[in-house]
Design a protein around this motif. Sequence first.
Motif, PDB file in Angstrom:
ATOM      1  N   THR A  58       0.842  -1.209   0.000  1.00  0.00           N
ATOM      2  CA  THR A  58       0.000   0.000   0.000  1.00  0.00           C
ATOM      3  C   THR A  58       0.871   1.250   0.000  1.00  0.00           C
ATOM      4  OG1 THR A  58      -0.171   0.074   2.412  1.00  0.00           O
ATOM      5  CG2 THR A  58      -1.877  -1.160   1.230  1.00  0.00           C
ATOM      6  N   GLY A  59       2.095   1.135   0.543  1.00  0.00           N
ATOM      7  CA  GLY A  59       3.029   2.253   0.493  1.00  0.00           C
ATOM      8  C   GLY A  59       3.344   2.625  -0.951  1.00  0.00           C
ATOM      9  N   SER A  72       0.169   4.058  -2.702  1.00  0.00           N
ATOM     10  CA  SER A  72      -0.180   5.429  -2.307  1.00  0.00           C
ATOM     11  C   SER A  72       0.906   6.428  -2.702  1.00  0.00           C
ATOM     12  CB  SER A  72      -0.463   5.501  -0.797  1.00  0.00           C
ATOM     13  OG  SER A  72       0.660   5.061  -0.064  1.00  0.00           O
ATOM     14  N   PHE A  73       2.065   5.931  -3.084  1.00  0.00           N
ATOM     15  CA  PHE A  73       3.145   6.835  -3.519  1.00  0.00           C
ATOM     16  C   PHE A  73       2.919   7.303  -4.952  1.00  0.00           C
ATOM     17  CE2 PHE A  73       7.250   7.883  -5.353  1.00  0.00           C
ATOM     18  CZ  PHE A  73       7.850   8.643  -4.366  1.00  0.00           C
ATOM     19  N   THR A  91      -7.005   3.297  -5.519  1.00  0.00           N
ATOM     20  CA  THR A  91      -7.572   2.243  -4.674  1.00  0.00           C
ATOM     21  C   THR A  91      -9.088   2.333  -4.603  1.00  0.00           C
ATOM     22  OG1 THR A  91      -7.292   3.628  -2.740  1.00  0.00           O
ATOM     23  CG2 THR A  91      -5.512   2.084  -3.231  1.00  0.00           C
ATOM     24  N   VAL A  93     -12.342  16.172  -5.670  1.00  0.00           N
ATOM     25  CA  VAL A  93     -11.187  15.551  -6.325  1.00  0.00           C
ATOM     26  C   VAL A  93     -10.925  14.184  -5.697  1.00  0.00           C
ATOM     27  CG1 VAL A  93      -8.691  15.740  -6.698  1.00  0.00           C
ATOM     28  CG2 VAL A  93     -10.155  17.758  -6.931  1.00  0.00           C
ATOM     29  N   GLY A  94     -10.698  13.179  -6.535  1.00  0.00           N
ATOM     30  CA  GLY A  94     -10.445  11.823  -6.037  1.00  0.00           C
ATOM     31  C   GLY A  94     -11.708  10.993  -5.957  1.00  0.00           C
ATOM     32  N   ARG A 110      -0.897  18.098 -13.182  1.00  0.00           N
ATOM     33  CA  ARG A 110       0.157  19.091 -12.914  1.00  0.00           C
ATOM     34  C   ARG A 110       0.906  19.389 -14.201  1.00  0.00           C
ATOM     35  NH1 ARG A 110      -1.416  21.261  -8.215  1.00  0.00           N
ATOM     36  NH2 ARG A 110      -1.827  19.652  -6.690  1.00  0.00           N
ATOM     37  N   PRO A 118       6.195   3.511   5.047  1.00  0.00           N
ATOM     38  CA  PRO A 118       5.736   4.840   4.617  1.00  0.00           C
ATOM     39  C   PRO A 118       4.513   4.713   3.712  1.00  0.00           C
ATOM     40  CG  PRO A 118       8.099   4.569   4.234  1.00  0.00           C
ATOM     41  CD  PRO A 118       7.547   3.217   4.586  1.00  0.00           C
ATOM     42  N   GLN A 119       3.479   5.480   4.005  1.00  0.00           N
ATOM     43  CA  GLN A 119       2.256   5.517   3.187  1.00  0.00           C
ATOM     44  C   GLN A 119       2.125   6.931   2.622  1.00  0.00           C
ATOM     45  OE1 GLN A 119       0.417   2.498   3.144  1.00  0.00           O
ATOM     46  NE2 GLN A 119       2.063   1.758   4.467  1.00  0.00           N
ATOM     47  N   GLY A 120       1.758   7.024   1.337  1.00  0.00           N
ATOM     48  CA  GLY A 120       1.616   8.337   0.718  1.00  0.00           C
ATOM     49  C   GLY A 120       2.975   8.878   0.298  1.00  0.00           C
ATOM     50  N   ARG A 121       3.026  10.173  -0.007  1.00  0.00           N
ATOM     51  CA  ARG A 121       4.302  10.723  -0.441  1.00  0.00           C
ATOM     52  C   ARG A 121       4.486  12.150   0.031  1.00  0.00           C
ATOM     53  NH1 ARG A 121       4.035  10.766  -6.851  1.00  0.00           N
ATOM     54  NH2 ARG A 121       6.155  11.521  -6.631  1.00  0.00           N
ATOM     55  N   PHE A 171      -3.476   0.759   4.491  1.00  0.00           N
ATOM     56  CA  PHE A 171      -4.850   1.281   4.492  1.00  0.00           C
ATOM     57  C   PHE A 171      -5.073   2.296   5.608  1.00  0.00           C
ATOM     58  CE2 PHE A 171      -5.257  -3.250   3.119  1.00  0.00           C
ATOM     59  CZ  PHE A 171      -5.448  -2.993   1.770  1.00  0.00           C
ATOM     60  N   ILE A 205      -7.548   3.857   0.882  1.00  0.00           N
ATOM     61  CA  ILE A 205      -6.296   4.203   1.536  1.00  0.00           C
ATOM     62  C   ILE A 205      -6.294   5.688   1.876  1.00  0.00           C
ATOM     63  CG2 ILE A 205      -3.805   4.249   1.298  1.00  0.00           C
ATOM     64  CD1 ILE A 205      -4.126   1.870  -0.589  1.00  0.00           C
ATOM     65  N   SER A 255      -3.642   8.915   0.745  1.00  0.00           N
ATOM     66  CA  SER A 255      -3.098   8.640  -0.575  1.00  0.00           C
ATOM     67  C   SER A 255      -3.170   9.902  -1.422  1.00  0.00           C
ATOM     68  CB  SER A 255      -3.857   7.502  -1.242  1.00  0.00           C
ATOM     69  OG  SER A 255      -5.122   7.951  -1.634  1.00  0.00           O
ATOM     70  N   HIS A 256      -2.593   9.815  -2.621  1.00  0.00           N
ATOM     71  CA  HIS A 256      -2.460  11.006  -3.453  1.00  0.00           C
ATOM     72  C   HIS A 256      -3.790  11.680  -3.738  1.00  0.00           C
ATOM     73  CE1 HIS A 256      -3.557   7.794  -6.192  1.00  0.00           C
ATOM     74  NE2 HIS A 256      -4.029   8.725  -6.982  1.00  0.00           N
ATOM     75  N   GLN A 257      -4.857  10.891  -3.807  1.00  0.00           N
ATOM     76  CA  GLN A 257      -6.116  11.485  -4.239  1.00  0.00           C
ATOM     77  C   GLN A 257      -6.645  12.518  -3.247  1.00  0.00           C
ATOM     78  OE1 GLN A 257      -6.992   7.628  -4.505  1.00  0.00           O
ATOM     79  NE2 GLN A 257      -7.399   7.532  -6.690  1.00  0.00           N
ATOM     80  N   GLN A 269      -4.249  16.035  -3.466  1.00  0.00           N
ATOM     81  CA  GLN A 269      -4.013  16.858  -4.636  1.00  0.00           C
ATOM     82  C   GLN A 269      -4.612  18.251  -4.527  1.00  0.00           C
ATOM     83  OE1 GLN A 269      -5.221  14.444  -7.920  1.00  0.00           O
ATOM     84  NE2 GLN A 269      -3.167  13.713  -8.260  1.00  0.00           N
ATOM     85  N   THR A 270      -5.614  18.406  -3.741  1.00  0.00           N
ATOM     86  CA  THR A 270      -6.256  19.729  -3.656  1.00  0.00           C
ATOM     87  C   THR A 270      -5.422  20.681  -2.836  1.00  0.00           C
ATOM     88  OG1 THR A 270      -7.571  18.690  -1.951  1.00  0.00           O
ATOM     89  CG2 THR A 270      -8.661  19.154  -4.016  1.00  0.00           C
TER      90      THR A 270
END
Lengths: 168, 615
Positions: free
Chosen positions: A66-67, A70-71, A77, A113-114, A128, B175-178, B188, B606, B609-611, B614-615
């Motif tokens: 999941t890391g 999500s990166f 997901t 968004v999303g 972007r 690490p989760q996300g960025r 999750f 999750i 996460s990026h979604q 983004q805002t």
Amino acid sequence: MKVQTHDELSVEEVRTILDSIIEDWSDQEGALIPVLQSAQNLLGYLPKEILIHISEKLAIPLSQVTGVVSFYSWFSTVPRGKHIVRVCLGTACYVRGGQEVLAAMKDNLGIEVGETTADKNFSLEVGRCFGACGLAPVVMIGEDVHQRVKPTKIKELLAPYVQKEDNE
Amino acid sequence: MPKTQDIGVLTLTIDGISVEGQEGDTILKAAQNAGIHIPTLCFLEGHSPLGACRVCTVEIEGRPALAAACTMPIQAGMTIWSNSKRAREARRTVVELLLSEHEGDCTTCERSGDCELQDLARDLGIRELHYPGEPAGGERDESTAGLVRDASKCIKCRRCVTACTAIQSIGAIAPQGRGYHTIIGPAFAAELDGVACVQCGQCAAVCPTGAITERSHLKDVEQVLDDQDLYVVVQTAPAIRAALGEEFSLPPGSLVTGKMCTALRRLGFDAVFDTDFAADLTILEEGTELLTRLRTVLKEGKEAPLPMFTSCSPGWIQYAEYYWPQMLNNLSTCKSPQQMFGALAKTYYAGKVGVDPAMMRVVSIMPCTAKKFEAERPEMRSSGYQDVDYVLTTRELAALIKRAGLNLPELEEGQMDAPLGLSTGAADIFANTGGVMEAALRTVWEIVTGVPLPMENLHVKPLTSLEGVKVAEVTFKKCLPTWDFLEGVTARLAVAHGLSNASALLKRIHSGEEPLHFVEIMTCPGGCIGGGGQPRFTDDSVREARIQAIFAEDEGKELRKSHENPGVMALYEEFLGEPLGHRSHTLLHTTYAKRPQVKMDENNPIKGSHQKNQT
């Protein structure tokens, strides 16, 4: 292997196909990302059960799977709609009113968004820069690039995609 | 004339000092060997460097860019400055940026005074923050009995990920996300109790800040100590006496058993007891259990689960429940010493002193965070009450002692109370990797042959090192008539510490390539002396010092075999009857159950996460 669209396959069927893909990658490092890509190509997104399945099969901790998911913004997901609407908020689009376009798009679709519309027709994302700064502000719907989008004309912009859906 | 150099030896200069290093060494290692301190927040000895925190930034002459000392290999003739103006300013900027996202409630933080980030900020002389960033925030995870995660204090150094993944081979967190939104946590965005975390606390032991800590029971313990109507009993695990001193600036390996007893009495505990007592008892129960299983297989020709695994380490128990459910029958059914003690305190001892067990509280001092979980397991209420009420880590006990204004090194020597404070040296070594095995052998050998274990100083040398997996064989000779079925039998024994070592051993056992009779597994590297609740920072030199201290405690005792413990003998005579008897079965033994690795009850996407970002 023929890649089919997500509408035609159940999670069970995807699992079987994935197992054969994972088999091809057995004992190789770096299998995770290609396997995730295949899974998303098959299903349109990466549901929790599939991620758990991939984690078990590849013997990679679920937190790492999941890391990675999500990166990278390419992975999703949550189920996504038939049409992915991406509003560009790169520098050029931003200064030429991208924010207003995004706000109008949210209003029109009734989602953030999303998120994905209830009829699974549209998902909303932010871009972007699509490399079309001269045409700012830009919106992509699927593979189509729409230029100099006006916040007041969003409904017309979306209309063909709504119609296509109805005709099917 | 220049000295001829050994092949592979490189000479370089760090901070004006000529330094030698091996080819492939990093700048950090070469500096450490030369006694030059370069600070770092993410490096962990024995593991690949991550270069995540950038605090070890140094200047290399002739190179435009600064380098991370932990990842940059040395080259012959390098001239490195760890404390030049550029290096210093860069390091200060890095730490200031970390602080700009960090929830900086230092004075009320649990890690105040024991925080690497706080120390670094002080050492670097950071007096004002130039980057008023937005705190990263994040949720507090209090889902488990043993650990608390506070994402707002996390600096994303990833030491905890190394501990969980490389040392324990679990990978409950990653690490989760960025970017700015990265959270170090379970898949999750679940809480820790939603994944296969065994609460060993190795993450909390290496965390440089207050982002992962033990769930504190200090308030509860203070409250029960203040309540004059309650009878409060304390037990201390063997590993505490060899480590508690470190919290009071004593060198690693200082034994403070007597001073600890005095401190506990001054804190107001009504009886100061020793988990050692229950460890001796464990040997009698577990040794008998092993001999019974061997008899079933070797004499009666029936089946019994072998190898038998020790069951003292609650992290290992949870690990088996999550990952090796097919081997749960191989676990000894013995409760851990902590839980045997609790069950006896509220039955046997309560009866002896005429205290209503409802009015008794049992506090444990443990080197362990998983013990907090173990105490709350529903199986651990065989006295009719929760057998162990509160568990303090070694670090928490030190905090309690300091709160009372006591300076441990200055206290006079005290003693444990009878009867649950009586112990033998065999119980002390439960703290070390290989110790439970050695203690069991001391007793089992003597039961079977009638003579003491024929090894120098009663130590089973091949099983006591810091090697990850150790295997040894013992052949029984001159057995007493009752045990004639063991005559000439070679018992194969194994010891593993740290769950990645345990995992490797379990795979070999499972595949059939390692036939064994008895296996000791401890969750933490080095055993309990390296537990997740021990004073920070624990590296191999500290582990070694604590191990030697424990052996000194053992060797200093007149009685060094569990079956010689007079308190335990009296317990069997007055109360239990015999090992594995009916009362033992009810009070001292337990059951295990398979646990799902991932809880599937929620269907959330999750988070983080990026979604969402983004805002």
